[in-house]
Design an enzyme around this catalytic site. Sequence first.
Site, short mmCIF file in Angstrom:
data_model
loop_
_atom_site.label_atom_id
_atom_site.label_comp_id
_atom_site.label_asym_id
_atom_site.label_seq_id
_atom_site.Cartn_x
_atom_site.Cartn_y
_atom_site.Cartn_z
N ARG A 46 8.76 -17.67 8.70
CA ARG A 46 9.92 -16.78 8.77
C ARG A 46 10.90 -16.96 7.61
O ARG A 46 11.85 -16.19 7.47
CB ARG A 46 10.64 -16.91 10.13
CG ARG A 46 11.71 -15.86 10.35
CD ARG A 46 12.33 -15.89 11.73
NE ARG A 46 12.66 -17.21 12.19
CZ ARG A 46 13.69 -17.94 11.72
NH1 ARG A 46 14.48 -17.46 10.77
NH2 ARG A 46 13.91 -19.15 12.20
N TYR A 100 9.52 10.05 5.89
CA TYR A 100 8.64 9.53 6.94
C TYR A 100 9.42 9.50 8.26
O TYR A 100 10.60 9.11 8.28
CB TYR A 100 8.17 8.13 6.53
CG TYR A 100 7.39 7.44 7.61
CD1 TYR A 100 6.10 7.83 7.92
CD2 TYR A 100 7.96 6.40 8.34
CE1 TYR A 100 5.39 7.21 8.94
CE2 TYR A 100 7.25 5.77 9.35
CZ TYR A 100 5.97 6.18 9.64
OH TYR A 100 5.29 5.56 10.65
N ASP A 172 10.03 4.94 -1.27
CA ASP A 172 8.86 4.69 -0.44
C ASP A 172 7.66 5.17 -1.25
O ASP A 172 7.47 6.37 -1.45
CB ASP A 172 9.01 5.47 0.88
CG ASP A 172 7.88 5.18 1.86
OD1 ASP A 172 6.78 4.84 1.40
OD2 ASP A 172 8.10 5.33 3.08
N LYS A 197 -1.14 1.20 5.19
CA LYS A 197 -1.84 2.37 4.67
C LYS A 197 -2.80 1.95 3.54
O LYS A 197 -3.77 1.30 3.80
CB LYS A 197 -0.83 3.42 4.23
CG LYS A 197 0.31 3.64 5.26
CD LYS A 197 -0.14 4.15 6.61
CE LYS A 197 0.92 4.01 7.70
NZ LYS A 197 2.23 4.59 7.41
C1 PLP Z 1 3.51 4.45 7.90
C2 PLP Z 1 4.59 4.69 6.96
C3 PLP Z 1 5.78 3.94 7.01
C4 PLP Z 1 6.05 2.90 8.05
O1 PLP Z 1 5.15 1.84 7.99
P1 PLP Z 1 4.66 0.97 9.26
O2 PLP Z 1 3.72 0.01 8.65
O3 PLP Z 1 4.06 1.93 10.25
O4 PLP Z 1 5.88 0.34 9.83
C5 PLP Z 1 6.75 4.21 6.05
N1 PLP Z 1 6.57 5.18 5.13
C6 PLP Z 1 5.46 5.92 5.07
C7 PLP Z 1 5.34 6.97 4.01
C8 PLP Z 1 4.42 5.70 5.97
O5 PLP Z 1 3.33 6.46 5.90
#
Ligand code: PLP
Length: 386
Positions: A46, A100, A172, A197
């Site tokens: 952590r 998102y 992002d 992803k």
């Molecule tokens: C899935 C996703 C997130 C969030 O991620 P998690 O791993 O589900 O918490 C943020 N931004 C985008 C573009 C995503 O596809």
Amino acid sequence: MENYQPQTQCVHSGTHKDPNSKGIVTPVYPATSHGYLDTEVKAYPRYFNTVNQDVVVRKVAALEKAADGLVFASGMAAISTSLFAHLKAGDHIVFQKRLYGGTSHLIRDSFGDYGIEYSFADGDRIEDYEVALKANTRMIYIESPSNPLLGITDIADIAQLARKRGILTMIDNTFASPINQNPIPLGIDLVMHSATKYLGGHSDICAGMVLGARDVINPIRALAKKFGGSLNAETCALLERSIKTLALRVRQQNQNAAQVADFLNTQSWVRQVNYPGLKNHPNHEIARQQMPGGFGGMLSFELESGIDPISFQKNLELISSSMSLGGVETTICSPFLTSHAALSPAQRVAEGIDDQLLRVSVGIEEAGDLIKDFEQAVQKPKMALV
Ligand SMILES: *Cc1c(COP(=O)(O)O)cnc(C)c1O
């Protein structure tokens, strides 16, 4: 490692070799208790400072041309910790209009509770951001390409606008992956990934990352220790292993998505295709400049009215109707039933999310097989009945 190309960095950057076994891959160090006498680092999961966490951070930092970073237990942990670390009550942040769903919920449901002010830019143009700025604006947050319409924001323009005013920027970068797009050299301060992803890439890891310079990562690290949200050694090791093939996977996904988009673009049963690689995408030129590695594996399209999107998905044999994205397998989903289900029909219209819209995460299969699957799905007799 900075002098090597991304494909080489994917394989080699960050690797921690064990001097005793002389094994060539990073061992998994599951310890949650570490000696503290005569050591520089007091390691604890952590505290975001264990060997397996460091290895993942060094690998992705190399790919994103960042000095530092953190790996989290989810993308949302990366986003929430980063935003709360850099914003306090009374501060203002400007967000891109379309985000998102999880990010959007965090802002709309929680920011008010903490006294953080926010606005959404009215559109994707730089003027839309400029007019949203206030005296107390501390951050601008964007997402490009965006979900699910694959909108493109001019990253360098946003960075320039913010830098002039001493405003911090965050992007992002999940949809692009570090193989296709590196926002830090374009002037962005913080880059986040849902590692669930493309970085994970096999639909079996949940993780998140944020990358940036040391001085912008340090406040996030300090808050992360208090919020928790750290990732365990075993999943870090799986993630490290996955990223070794990131460049290979993403290049195949870029190629496949381009072929699928070209195909869909010629079909009479398709009303509209959204893919930054298509010349008819409104910001194709900007995408070409800021995504030198490729246009990515994500696309979306609208079926002509009269074709039921649910039956169409059920007719698919190879492509799974499934949420999430970025895996080696091609998946498809209806945004109106998934990411945007919480919005009212009127709100969805305002966001440009039609019920006929389908979002595709293109995998690494043979593109011809994917195209055949779309063709047979639309030709199945069941289709004509709806
Ligand atoms: C899935 C996703 C997130 C969030 O991620 P998690 O791993 O589900 O918490 C943020 N931004 C985008 C573009 C995503 O596809």
